[in-house]
Design a protein around this motif. Structure first.
Motif, PDB file in Angstrom:
ATOM      1  N   ASP A   1      -9.356   0.036 -13.380  1.00 24.75           N
ATOM      2  CA  ASP A   1      -9.526   0.253 -11.944  1.00 24.75           C
ATOM      3  C   ASP A   1      -9.352   1.735 -11.637  1.00 24.75           C
ATOM      4  O   ASP A   1      -8.452   2.383 -12.177  1.00 24.75           O
ATOM      5  CB  ASP A   1      -8.454  -0.539 -11.182  1.00 24.75           C
ATOM      6  CG  ASP A   1      -9.045  -1.794 -10.596  1.00 24.75           C
ATOM      7  OD1 ASP A   1     -10.266  -1.970 -10.720  1.00 24.75           O
ATOM      8  OD2 ASP A   1      -8.283  -2.588 -10.032  1.00 24.75           O
ATOM      9  N   ASN A   2     -10.196   2.241 -10.768  1.00 20.45           N
ATOM     10  CA  ASN A   2     -10.104   3.622 -10.291  1.00 20.45           C
ATOM     11  C   ASN A   2     -10.430   4.679 -11.345  1.00 20.45           C
ATOM     12  O   ASN A   2     -10.210   5.864 -11.106  1.00 20.45           O
ATOM     13  CB  ASN A   2      -8.734   3.911  -9.673  1.00 20.45           C
ATOM     14  CG  ASN A   2      -8.432   2.962  -8.533  1.00 20.45           C
ATOM     15  OD1 ASN A   2      -9.243   2.815  -7.629  1.00 20.45           O
ATOM     16  ND2 ASN A   2      -7.304   2.281  -8.609  1.00 20.45           N
TER      17      ASN A   2
ATOM     18  N   GLN B   1      -0.216  -0.538  -4.926  1.00 18.83           N
ATOM     19  CA  GLN B   1      -1.613  -0.958  -4.838  1.00 18.83           C
ATOM     20  C   GLN B   1      -2.537   0.217  -5.065  1.00 18.83           C
ATOM     21  O   GLN B   1      -2.326   1.292  -4.496  1.00 18.83           O
ATOM     22  CB  GLN B   1      -1.864  -1.508  -3.416  1.00 18.83           C
ATOM     23  CG  GLN B   1      -2.379  -2.892  -3.397  1.00 18.83           C
ATOM     24  CD  GLN B   1      -2.639  -3.364  -1.969  1.00 18.83           C
ATOM     25  OE1 GLN B   1      -2.571  -2.615  -1.008  1.00 18.83           O
ATOM     26  NE2 GLN B   1      -2.952  -4.624  -1.847  1.00 18.83           N
ATOM     27  N   GLY B   2      -3.555   0.000  -5.889  1.00 21.21           N
ATOM     28  CA  GLY B   2      -4.570   1.037  -6.064  1.00 21.21           C
ATOM     29  C   GLY B   2      -5.577   0.956  -4.938  1.00 21.21           C
ATOM     30  O   GLY B   2      -5.526   0.031  -4.106  1.00 21.21           O
TER      31      GLY B   2
ATOM     32  N   ARG C   1       0.824  -1.208   0.000  1.00 19.93           N
ATOM     33  CA  ARG C   1       0.000   0.000   0.000  1.00 19.93           C
ATOM     34  C   ARG C   1       0.866   1.269   0.000  1.00 19.93           C
ATOM     35  O   ARG C   1       0.670   2.165  -0.809  1.00 19.93           O
ATOM     36  CB  ARG C   1      -0.913  -0.016   1.233  1.00 19.93           C
ATOM     37  CG  ARG C   1      -1.720   1.267   1.440  1.00 19.93           C
ATOM     38  CD  ARG C   1      -2.953   1.217   0.592  1.00 19.93           C
ATOM     39  NE  ARG C   1      -3.439   2.533   0.232  1.00 19.93           N
ATOM     40  CZ  ARG C   1      -4.695   2.911   0.325  1.00 19.93           C
ATOM     41  NH1 ARG C   1      -5.585   2.093   0.764  1.00 19.93           N
ATOM     42  NH2 ARG C   1      -5.067   4.102  -0.057  1.00 19.93           N
ATOM     43  N   PHE C   2       1.833   1.292   0.912  1.00 21.53           N
ATOM     44  CA  PHE C   2       2.565   2.547   1.067  1.00 21.53           C
ATOM     45  C   PHE C   2       3.749   2.679   0.114  1.00 21.53           C
ATOM     46  O   PHE C   2       4.314   3.754  -0.017  1.00 21.53           O
ATOM     47  CB  PHE C   2       2.949   2.754   2.542  1.00 21.53           C
ATOM     48  CG  PHE C   2       1.715   2.875   3.402  1.00 21.53           C
ATOM     49  CD1 PHE C   2       0.843   3.940   3.217  1.00 21.53           C
ATOM     50  CD2 PHE C   2       1.392   1.905   4.349  1.00 21.53           C
ATOM     51  CE1 PHE C   2      -0.320   4.042   3.971  1.00 21.53           C
ATOM     52  CE2 PHE C   2       0.226   2.007   5.106  1.00 21.53           C
ATOM     53  CZ  PHE C   2      -0.638   3.079   4.909  1.00 21.53           C
ATOM     54  N   ALA C   3       4.086   1.591  -0.560  1.00 18.45           N
ATOM     55  CA  ALA C   3       5.120   1.717  -1.593  1.00 18.45           C
ATOM     56  C   ALA C   3       4.482   2.112  -2.929  1.00 18.45           C
ATOM     57  O   ALA C   3       5.167   2.280  -3.927  1.00 18.45           O
ATOM     58  CB  ALA C   3       5.862   0.399  -1.732  1.00 18.45           C
ATOM     59  N   GLY C   4       3.160   2.214  -2.931  1.00 19.56           N
ATOM     60  CA  GLY C   4       2.458   2.674  -4.136  1.00 19.56           C
ATOM     61  C   GLY C   4       2.199   1.589  -5.148  1.00 19.56           C
ATOM     62  O   GLY C   4       1.912   1.866  -6.313  1.00 19.56           O
TER      63      GLY C   4
ATOM     64  N   ARG D   1      -0.781   7.285  -9.052  1.00 17.34           N
ATOM     65  CA  ARG D   1      -0.686   6.240  -8.013  1.00 17.34           C
ATOM     66  C   ARG D   1      -2.081   5.716  -7.682  1.00 17.34           C
ATOM     67  O   ARG D   1      -2.451   5.541  -6.542  1.00 17.34           O
ATOM     68  CB  ARG D   1       0.024   6.783  -6.771  1.00 17.34           C
ATOM     69  CG  ARG D   1       1.441   7.244  -7.087  1.00 17.34           C
ATOM     70  CD  ARG D   1       2.167   7.666  -5.869  1.00 17.34           C
ATOM     71  NE  ARG D   1       2.453   6.518  -5.009  1.00 17.34           N
ATOM     72  CZ  ARG D   1       3.222   6.596  -3.931  1.00 17.34           C
ATOM     73  NH1 ARG D   1       3.754   7.741  -3.592  1.00 17.34           N
ATOM     74  NH2 ARG D   1       3.439   5.539  -3.199  1.00 17.34           N
ATOM     75  N   SER D   2      -2.851   5.562  -8.794  1.00 18.15           N
ATOM     76  CA  SER D   2      -4.178   4.943  -8.738  1.00 18.15           C
ATOM     77  C   SER D   2      -5.216   5.707  -7.925  1.00 18.15           C
ATOM     78  O   SER D   2      -6.200   5.135  -7.473  1.00 18.15           O
ATOM     79  CB  SER D   2      -4.086   3.490  -8.238  1.00 18.15           C
ATOM     80  OG  SER D   2      -3.360   2.739  -9.166  1.00 18.15           O
ATOM     81  N   ARG D   3      -4.988   6.991  -7.736  1.00 13.00           N
ATOM     82  CA  ARG D   3      -6.061   7.789  -7.140  1.00 13.00           C
ATOM     83  C   ARG D   3      -7.201   7.827  -8.154  1.00 13.00           C
ATOM     84  O   ARG D   3      -6.951   7.840  -9.374  1.00 13.00           O
ATOM     85  CB  ARG D   3      -5.578   9.211  -6.839  1.00 13.00           C
ATOM     86  CG  ARG D   3      -4.830   9.301  -5.511  1.00 13.00           C
ATOM     87  CD  ARG D   3      -4.416  10.723  -5.213  1.00 13.00           C
ATOM     88  NE  ARG D   3      -3.419  11.207  -6.139  1.00 13.00           N
ATOM     89  CZ  ARG D   3      -3.576  12.274  -6.919  1.00 13.00           C
ATOM     90  NH1 ARG D   3      -4.710  12.949  -6.888  1.00 13.00           N
ATOM     91  NH2 ARG D   3      -2.627  12.659  -7.739  1.00 13.00           N
TER      92      ARG D   3
END
Lengths: 266, 452
Positions: B295-296, A239-240, A234-237, B272-274
């Motif tokens: 996705d997203n 994962q969406g 998550r925090f390494a970017g 970053r997939s926001r």
């Protein structure tokens, strides 16, 4: 003491039902009322905890029923704090029923939670209480991340399917749910880690070893490992938001089984 | 006293007729209207969808003619003084129906777009104008206040105004389902058009942080940027801009999609997939439909938005059934008040008749008896107490808020039983002394007769 826990369980159940109706109908007033119900439940819950000291015999915090009740209380406090900053009142629809189940189970088992059995066996000191407090807080936060993840997946699916929003669930925005997920993971994982460390210290003090190989330790270690991977992704970017939500749901389900389920089965 | 309503609305008259009868300044014509003997009170409602005149009168037939003349001669700007076709556009209702109509209008059930909020403000303006020019009296004041509270009830107890029904508002609603706070969000406007500008305007009113504008021609982009307080960009910069925006509003001509799924995928990776919300109002579509599979990324085209808007319209229509129940309930409540209002002259009449009989009989008795001052006072008190106690129950019943039919029947019965319309009945002489207060409102009269 047990009666007060039953009252707390009833309040959580009422708040949960109100929140569910608020989300499903949708009825914003009912949803807001449910949040106040949850807050009332948290206050009465705190009083119920305070009254545990006066019970004879005094149940130990290291016993599963008390720890379960503590986890539910911490979860609600964290959720209320999040609601103060984000429009996530809908989460009360899961938090209410889950808290009810936890407190109701605790209330059923508290009378049998005889005179600090675990503490007597494994010794007293600050480590057991630190372990339970940190473990419960971590579990509560990661449970919240799972709840937010579940709602995220429902809302994401609905928005993708372009289903009309009328006469259906009124859930928090995806961004708010993702923020709950990210913050709960960011705070919950380090706390859970501290919980694991204090648990090992407790073992060291009581049995002279950091690892005894019990089912609780094994499952908890696996759950911690899974969360370490999730937090890194998550925090390494890598994962969406949607993958993070799905991971949070799966991770929290596993963690709850590892800590609560294995404990109950034992 | 009767309540009459004469008017036209979007269902009975086309726009060109409604605009010919629209009134900007209702004060002067209303003042003139209530100066005539036939009309006691009046309120003129004039919006883009309706022109309606509500009055109270004690001469209904004459008032109807006067109201028709009001439409034909005093407000029909630019039309023939006696337009023969005018009657085809007008509807005329009275009493219960008129009152119910005002409640429905205020509750936005009678609006072209059911649940739209503007009508309540317009009705308040109409009421204020009538009050300011002295045309609004106690009955219409009460009716309009009641209409405002009914509208509030409908809004609070139903979901009639909850879901948006315009494409622009639907776009905003969806944006709010994706993003928590619009203040730190950036939108990219590609192209131009009324609908897309309406959507952007609605987003900006909801607090949208900043806007970028891209157009084929730089000058057009600059003009739009100035209009929306945005930064202008060329169309070929869109791919690069995509990673830095949260909402894309697109409506530009062209045979090929302007944005491909690959471009959006790349932007999502950079974000970053926001989440990215794309609103494609172009026909043919400007954005590859496959983008919605990513996705997203959430892609809604004009049909999607219209489907949501149509579903919301249907939802509002369903809610009108619940709103109608509330209006019916409130109609009955107002009706009760109106009947009680009509009971006031009868109550006054009955009290004055009873007082006249009591005074006359007491006077006669006192002439025969030789009593000192204290005894006279005691006798006076005694007779007054007897009359008050005898009248208390019937007067309370007449004053009670009841439904129209029951209330009117009760009034009729009281007048017959106490022979109030018989000029030869005992005490009838007092009727001519001007003690009756036909205009008094319920609650103002006869309240002191409870004392014993």
């Amino acid at each position: 003491m047990v009666e007060l826990h039953q009252v707390v369980a009833a309040i959580y159940l009422a708040a949960g039902v109100g929140a569910l109706l608020g989300v499903v109908l949708p009825a914003p007033r009912m949803a807001r009322g449910a949040v106040w119900g949850l807050a009332l439940g948290a206050v009465v819950h705190a009083i119920a905890f305070a009254s545990l000291h006066r019970a004879d015999p005094t149940p130990s915090l290291t016993d599963l029923p008390a720890a379960l009740s503590l986890t539910a209380w911490l979860g609600n406090v964290f959720l209320l704090l999040l609601m103060w900053r984000l429009r996530v009142t809908g989460l009360a629809a899961i938090a209410g029923p889950v808290s009810f189940l936890a407190v109701f189970t605790a209330a059923l088992r508290l009378p049998d939670s005889a005179a600090s059995a675990v503490a007597a066996e494994l010794g007293a000191g600050s480590s057991p209480h630190a372990h339970v407090l940190l473990g419960s807080a971590g579990l509560a936060l990661l449970g919240l991340a799972g709840m937010a993840g579940l709602f995220f997946l429902i809302e994401h699916r609905r928005l993708k399917a372009k289903r009309p929003l009328t006469r259906s669930l009124r859930l928090p925005s995806l961004e708010a749910l993702d923020r709950v997920n990210a913050s709960a993971l960011a705070v919950g994982f380090p706390i859970l880690t501290l919980g694991v460390i204090t648990g090992m210290l407790w073992l060291q003090e009581a049995m002279g070893t950091l690892w005894s190989g019990s089912a609780h330790e094994t499952w908890s270690a696996v759950a911690w490992g899974i969360y370490a991977g999730l937090a890194a992704a998550r925090f390494a970017g890598h994962q969406g938001a949607r993958q993070a939500a799905a991971s949070a749901v799966a991770g929290s389900a596993f963690l709850i089984f590892a800590v609560v389920g294995v404990g109950l089965l034992a | 006293m009767k309540i009459l309503l004469l008017g036209m609305n979007h269902r009975t008259a086309p726009l060109e007729v409604r605009e010919a009868y629209a009134v900007q300044e209702p004060g002067p014509p209303l003042r003139k209207l209530v100066e005539s003997d036939e009309i006691d009170e009046g309120v003129l409602i004039s919006t883009c969808n309706r022109v309606e005149l509500v009055v109270t009168t004690r001469q209904p037939e004459a008032a109807r003619l006067r109201m028709r003349r009001f439409f034909g001669q005093e407000i029909g700007a630019g039309r023939a003084a006696e337009d023969p076709s005018l009657d085809d556009f007008l509807y005329d209702v009275s009493d219960h129906q008129a009152m119910g109509h005002v409640l429905r209008v205020a509750s936005s059930i009678d609006s072209m777009v059911v649940g739209e909020p503007q009508i309540l403000g317009q009705l308040k303006d109409a009421y204020r104008a009538a009050v300011e020019c002295g045309a609004c009296g106690p009955v219409l004041s009460r009716l309009f206040q009641h209409a405002f509270s009914t509208a509030k009830r409908v809004r609070n107890e139903t979901r009639i105004a909850e879901r948006p029904v315009s494409v622009a508002r639907v776009a905003v609603d969806l944006t709010r389902q994706i993003f928590e706070d619009l203040r730190d969000k950036r939108a990219l406007l590609i192209g131009a058009g009324d609908m897309i500008e309406a959507a952007l305007d609605a987003l900006q009113r909801d607090g949208l942080g900043s806007v970028l504008v891209a157009n084929r021609t730089r000058s057009r982009a600059e003009a739009l940027a100035e209009q929306f307080g945005a930064t202008p960009h060329a169309l070929d910069e869109v791919g690069e801009l995509l990673a830095g925006v949260d909402v894309v509003l697109s409506c530009i001509g062209g045979d090929q999609p302007l944005l491909s799924a690959d471009q959006v995928r790349g932007a999502l990776r950079a974000r970053r997939s926001r989440p990215l919300f794309l609103i494609d109002l172009g026909v043919p579509r400007n954005i590859d439909p496959a983008v919605n599979e990513l996705d997203n990324a959430f892609l809604y085209d004009i049909d999607d938005l219209q489907d949501v808007a149509a579903a919301n319209v249907e939802e509002r229509r369903r809610e009108t059934l619940r709103a109608e129940d509330i209006v019916r309930e409130e109609e009955q409540r107002f009706d009760g008040w109106l009947v009680a209002l009509q009971a006031v002259p009868t109550i006054q009449h009955l009290r004055s008749r009873a007082e006249a009989i009591r005074s006359a009989e007491l006077e006669r008795a006192l002439r025969r008896l030789e009593l000192d001052e204290t005894q006279r006072e005691e006798l006076e008190k005694l007779t007054r107490s007897i009359v008050n106690k005898l009248l208390h129950a019937p007067l309370s019943r007449l004053r009670a808020d009841t439904d129209r039919e029951e209330g009117l029947a009760m009034l009729e019965a009281a007048r017959a039983l106490f022979a109030l319309d018989d000029p030869d009945a005992p005490g009838a002489d007092a009727d001519a002394d001007g003690e009756l207060m036909a205009e008094a409102a319920p609650g103002d009269a006869g309240r002191d007769d409870h004392g014993e």
